[in-house]
Design a protein around this motif. Structure first.
Motif, mmCIF file in Angstrom:
data_model
loop_
_atom_site.group_PDB
_atom_site.id
_atom_site.type_symbol
_atom_site.label_atom_id
_atom_site.label_comp_id
_atom_site.label_asym_id
_atom_site.label_seq_id
_atom_site.Cartn_x
_atom_site.Cartn_y
_atom_site.Cartn_z
ATOM 1 N N PRO A 128 0.811 -1.224 0.000
ATOM 2 C CA PRO A 128 0.000 0.000 0.000
ATOM 3 C C PRO A 128 0.844 1.274 0.000
ATOM 4 C CG PRO A 128 -0.873 -1.592 1.574
ATOM 5 C CD PRO A 128 0.459 -2.121 1.123
ATOM 6 N N ALA A 129 1.924 1.295 0.792
ATOM 7 C CA ALA A 129 2.781 2.467 0.840
ATOM 8 C C ALA A 129 3.549 2.638 -0.464
ATOM 9 C CB ALA A 129 3.758 2.361 2.019
ATOM 10 N N LEU A 130 3.954 1.529 -1.078
ATOM 11 C CA LEU A 130 4.646 1.610 -2.374
ATOM 12 C C LEU A 130 3.739 2.235 -3.430
ATOM 13 C CD1 LEU A 130 6.415 -1.889 -2.468
ATOM 14 C CD2 LEU A 130 7.561 0.320 -2.421
ATOM 15 N N ALA A 131 2.455 1.876 -3.399
ATOM 16 C CA ALA A 131 1.509 2.409 -4.377
ATOM 17 C C ALA A 131 1.241 3.897 -4.154
ATOM 18 C CB ALA A 131 0.201 1.625 -4.318
ATOM 19 N N ALA A 132 1.227 4.334 -2.891
ATOM 20 C CA ALA A 132 0.896 5.725 -2.574
ATOM 21 C C ALA A 132 2.079 6.670 -2.754
ATOM 22 C CB ALA A 132 0.383 5.821 -1.139
ATOM 23 N N ALA A 133 3.300 6.160 -2.649
ATOM 24 C CA ALA A 133 4.485 7.010 -2.728
ATOM 25 C C ALA A 133 4.642 7.616 -4.117
ATOM 26 C CB ALA A 133 5.724 6.211 -2.362
ATOM 27 N N ASP A 134 5.356 8.737 -4.191
ATOM 28 C CA ASP A 134 5.634 9.345 -5.492
ATOM 29 C C ASP A 134 6.465 8.399 -6.353
ATOM 30 O OD1 ASP A 134 4.706 12.347 -5.195
ATOM 31 O OD2 ASP A 134 5.693 11.809 -3.322
ATOM 32 N N VAL A 135 7.375 7.688 -5.709
ATOM 33 C CA VAL A 135 8.177 6.670 -6.390
ATOM 34 C C VAL A 135 8.225 5.439 -5.496
ATOM 35 C CG1 VAL A 135 10.411 6.052 -7.380
ATOM 36 C CG2 VAL A 135 9.605 8.411 -7.521
ATOM 37 N N GLY A 136 7.785 4.311 -6.004
ATOM 38 C CA GLY A 136 7.878 3.053 -5.274
ATOM 39 C C GLY A 136 9.053 2.245 -5.797
ATOM 40 N N ILE A 137 9.913 1.792 -4.895
ATOM 41 C CA ILE A 137 11.110 1.040 -5.277
ATOM 42 C C ILE A 137 11.065 -0.310 -4.573
ATOM 43 C CG2 ILE A 137 13.634 1.001 -5.328
ATOM 44 C CD1 ILE A 137 13.607 4.037 -5.120
ATOM 45 N N ALA A 138 11.081 -1.387 -5.348
ATOM 46 C CA ALA A 138 11.028 -2.739 -4.793
ATOM 47 C C ALA A 138 12.320 -3.482 -5.106
ATOM 48 C CB ALA A 138 9.838 -3.504 -5.362
ATOM 49 N N MET A 139 12.605 -4.473 -4.277
ATOM 50 C CA MET A 139 13.756 -5.349 -4.495
ATOM 51 C C MET A 139 13.295 -6.590 -5.259
ATOM 52 S SD MET A 139 16.497 -4.055 -2.988
ATOM 53 C CE MET A 139 17.007 -2.917 -1.685
ATOM 54 N N ALA A 146 4.969 -6.706 -4.191
ATOM 55 C CA ALA A 146 5.764 -5.486 -4.047
ATOM 56 C C ALA A 146 6.325 -5.051 -5.394
ATOM 57 C CB ALA A 146 6.895 -5.712 -3.042
ATOM 58 N N MET A 147 6.825 -6.007 -6.167
ATOM 59 C CA MET A 147 7.392 -5.674 -7.478
ATOM 60 C C MET A 147 6.312 -5.206 -8.448
ATOM 61 S SD MET A 147 10.405 -8.492 -8.118
ATOM 62 C CE MET A 147 9.488 -9.944 -7.564
ATOM 63 N N GLU A 148 5.105 -5.792 -8.359
ATOM 64 C CA GLU A 148 4.018 -5.380 -9.235
ATOM 65 C C GLU A 148 3.538 -3.972 -8.894
ATOM 66 O OE1 GLU A 148 2.608 -6.724 -11.839
ATOM 67 O OE2 GLU A 148 3.841 -8.531 -11.848
ATOM 68 N N THR A 149 3.612 -3.610 -7.617
ATOM 69 C CA THR A 149 3.101 -2.317 -7.171
ATOM 70 C C THR A 149 4.093 -1.194 -7.417
ATOM 71 O OG1 THR A 149 1.862 -3.461 -5.432
ATOM 72 C CG2 THR A 149 2.099 -1.084 -5.202
ATOM 73 N N ALA A 150 5.373 -1.468 -7.238
ATOM 74 C CA ALA A 150 6.402 -0.434 -7.333
ATOM 75 C C ALA A 150 6.623 0.002 -8.774
ATOM 76 C CB ALA A 150 7.712 -0.953 -6.738
ATOM 77 N N GLY A 151 7.081 1.241 -8.917
ATOM 78 C CA GLY A 151 7.411 1.742 -10.247
ATOM 79 C C GLY A 151 8.803 1.335 -10.693
ATOM 80 N N ILE A 152 9.679 1.041 -9.734
ATOM 81 C CA ILE A 152 11.062 0.641 -10.020
ATOM 82 C C ILE A 152 11.343 -0.657 -9.271
ATOM 83 C CG2 ILE A 152 13.501 1.248 -9.770
ATOM 84 C CD1 ILE A 152 12.695 4.179 -9.827
ATOM 85 N N THR A 153 11.948 -1.614 -9.944
ATOM 86 C CA THR A 153 12.390 -2.846 -9.303
ATOM 87 C C THR A 153 13.896 -2.976 -9.474
ATOM 88 O OG1 THR A 153 10.290 -4.001 -9.686
ATOM 89 C CG2 THR A 153 12.218 -5.362 -9.246
ATOM 90 N N LEU A 154 14.615 -3.030 -8.354
ATOM 91 C CA LEU A 154 16.062 -3.195 -8.390
ATOM 92 C C LEU A 154 16.384 -4.662 -8.656
ATOM 93 C CD1 LEU A 154 16.934 -0.982 -5.299
ATOM 94 C CD2 LEU A 154 16.786 -0.308 -7.696
ATOM 95 N N MET A 155 17.311 -4.909 -9.567
ATOM 96 C CA MET A 155 17.548 -6.274 -10.033
ATOM 97 C C MET A 155 18.386 -7.104 -9.077
ATOM 98 S SD MET A 155 15.667 -6.236 -12.525
ATOM 99 C CE MET A 155 15.985 -7.926 -13.047
ATOM 100 N N ARG A 156 18.979 -6.478 -8.076
ATOM 101 C CA ARG A 156 19.734 -7.222 -7.069
ATOM 102 C C ARG A 156 19.318 -6.750 -5.682
ATOM 103 N NH1 ARG A 156 23.877 -5.373 -10.178
ATOM 104 N NH2 ARG A 156 24.875 -4.301 -8.440
ATOM 105 N N GLY A 157 19.675 -7.520 -4.671
ATOM 106 C CA GLY A 157 19.306 -7.176 -3.305
ATOM 107 C C GLY A 157 20.284 -6.246 -2.624
ATOM 108 N N ASP A 158 21.089 -5.527 -3.387
ATOM 109 C CA ASP A 158 22.080 -4.603 -2.833
ATOM 110 C C ASP A 158 21.393 -3.268 -2.531
ATOM 111 O OD1 ASP A 158 24.199 -2.967 -2.221
ATOM 112 O OD2 ASP A 158 25.474 -3.669 -3.856
#
Length: 247
Positions: A128-139, A146-158
Motif C-alpha cells: 500500500p505504501a509503495l503504491a501511494a508514494a511518489d516513487v515506489g522502489i522494490a527489491m 511489491a514488485m508489481e506495485t512499485a514503479g522501479i524494481t532493483l535487479m539485485r538485493g544490494d
C-alpha cells in the motif's frame, strides 16, 4: 497452531501470563522480535528473531544522505528491535510497530507536508505504501506483489542500488533539460536569422544537423555514469548474498 506477536494474540483473546510477559521483555530488550506460538489454545513457546542488516546497508544510507535525502525506516517490529536495526544501519529516524495502514498513512502525511516520497520495500505489507508514494522502489528479492506495485524494481538485493537509481534518474533528467535547451536555442537563434535572410540555407541545414548531433552527444554522456554498486563490483568488492528479511 497460531504464531504472531503479542498484539496479535491479545486481539485473538489470549492473555499471556506474567512469566511469558517477562520473557518477552527480555527478548525485546536484546533487540529481538518476540513471536508467540500456541498449540490447541495454549502458548507453547516464544521465538526471538531479528533482521540481519546487510553489509552494504550503512553505506547505502550514507549515499542517500549525501544526496540530501531524509532517510526514515518503517518497520512492524517492536521499538527496541527497530532501534537496534536502525543503529546498525546508521539511520537516526525510524517508526516501529507500523502496520501496512500505518506505513500508508505516514507516506501520505509526508506528502501532505509538500515532500516527494520514495518508498523502498520488499514485502506484502509494503505494497500500500509503495503504491501511494511518489516513487515506489522494490527489491527483486522481495515479494511479487511489491514488485508489481512499485514503479522501479532493483535487479539485485544490494541496498546501494537505491541511491544509484535516484542518482541516475537525476542525471537523466538534467540531460533531458540540457538537450531541450540546446534544441530550442538553435531554433530561437537560427529561425529569425534565416527569416531575415542572414543565414545561408546550406549553413542553416548544417546547423540543424549539428543540433541533432549535439543533443545525441549530450545524451551519450550518460554512458560515463557509474553507480556506487557498479564501482565497488569493478573494484572486486562482492556484495553479500541476499537474505530473507521481514519488515
Amino acid at each position: 497452531v497460531m504464531a504472531g506477536n503479542l498484539a496479535f494474540f491479545e486481539e485473538s483473546g489470549f492473555a499471556p501470563g506474567n512469566d511469558i510477559g517477562a520473557l518477552l521483555g527480555r527478548l525485546e530488550s536484546a533487540g529481538r522480535t518476540a513471536i508467540l506460538v500456541a498449540l490447541d489454545g495454549r502458548i507453547a513457546g516464544v521465538l526471538g528473531i531479528f533482521d540481519d542488516v546487510k553489509q552494504n546497508a550503512p553505506r547505502a544510507v550514507e549515499a542517500l544522505q549525501s544526496q540530501g535525502l531524509r532517510v526514515i525506516m518503517m518497520t512492524g517490529d517492536n521499538p527496541l528491535a527497530a532501534a537496534a536495526v536502525a543503529k546498525r544501519a546508521g539511520i537516526a529516524e525510524y517508526r516501529a510497530g507500523a502496520r501496512p495502514i500505518d506505513k500508508l498513512e505516514f507516506v501520505r502525511a509526508l506528502q501532505a507536508e509538500g515532500l516527494a516520497v520514495a518508498m523502498v520495500g520488499d514485502g506484502i505489507n509494503d505494497a500500500p505504501a509503495l503504491a501511494a508514494a511518489d516513487v515506489g522502489i522494490a527489491m527483486s528479492t522481495g515479494s511479487d506483489v511489491a514488485m508489481e506495485t512499485a514503479g522501479i524494481t532493483l535487479m539485485r538485493g544490494d541496498p546501494r542500488l537505491v541511491a544509484d537509481a535516484i542518482d541516475v534518474s537525476r542525471r537523466t533528467y538534467s540531460t533531458i533539460k540540457r538537450g531541450l535547451f540546446w534544441a530550442f536555442a538553435y531554433n530561437v537563434v537560427g529561425i529569425p536569422l534565416a527569416a531575415f535572410g542572414f543565414l545561408n540555407p546550406v549553413i542553416a541545414g548544417a546547423a540543424m544537423a549539428f543540433s541533432s548531433v549535439s543533443v545525441v552527444a549530450n545524451a551519450l554522456l550518460l554512458r560515463r555514469w557509474r553507480g556506487a554498486a557498479e564501482t565497488a563490483k569493478a573494484a572486486g568488492e562482492v556484495a553479500p548474498a541476499a537474505r530473507a528479511a521481514t519488515a
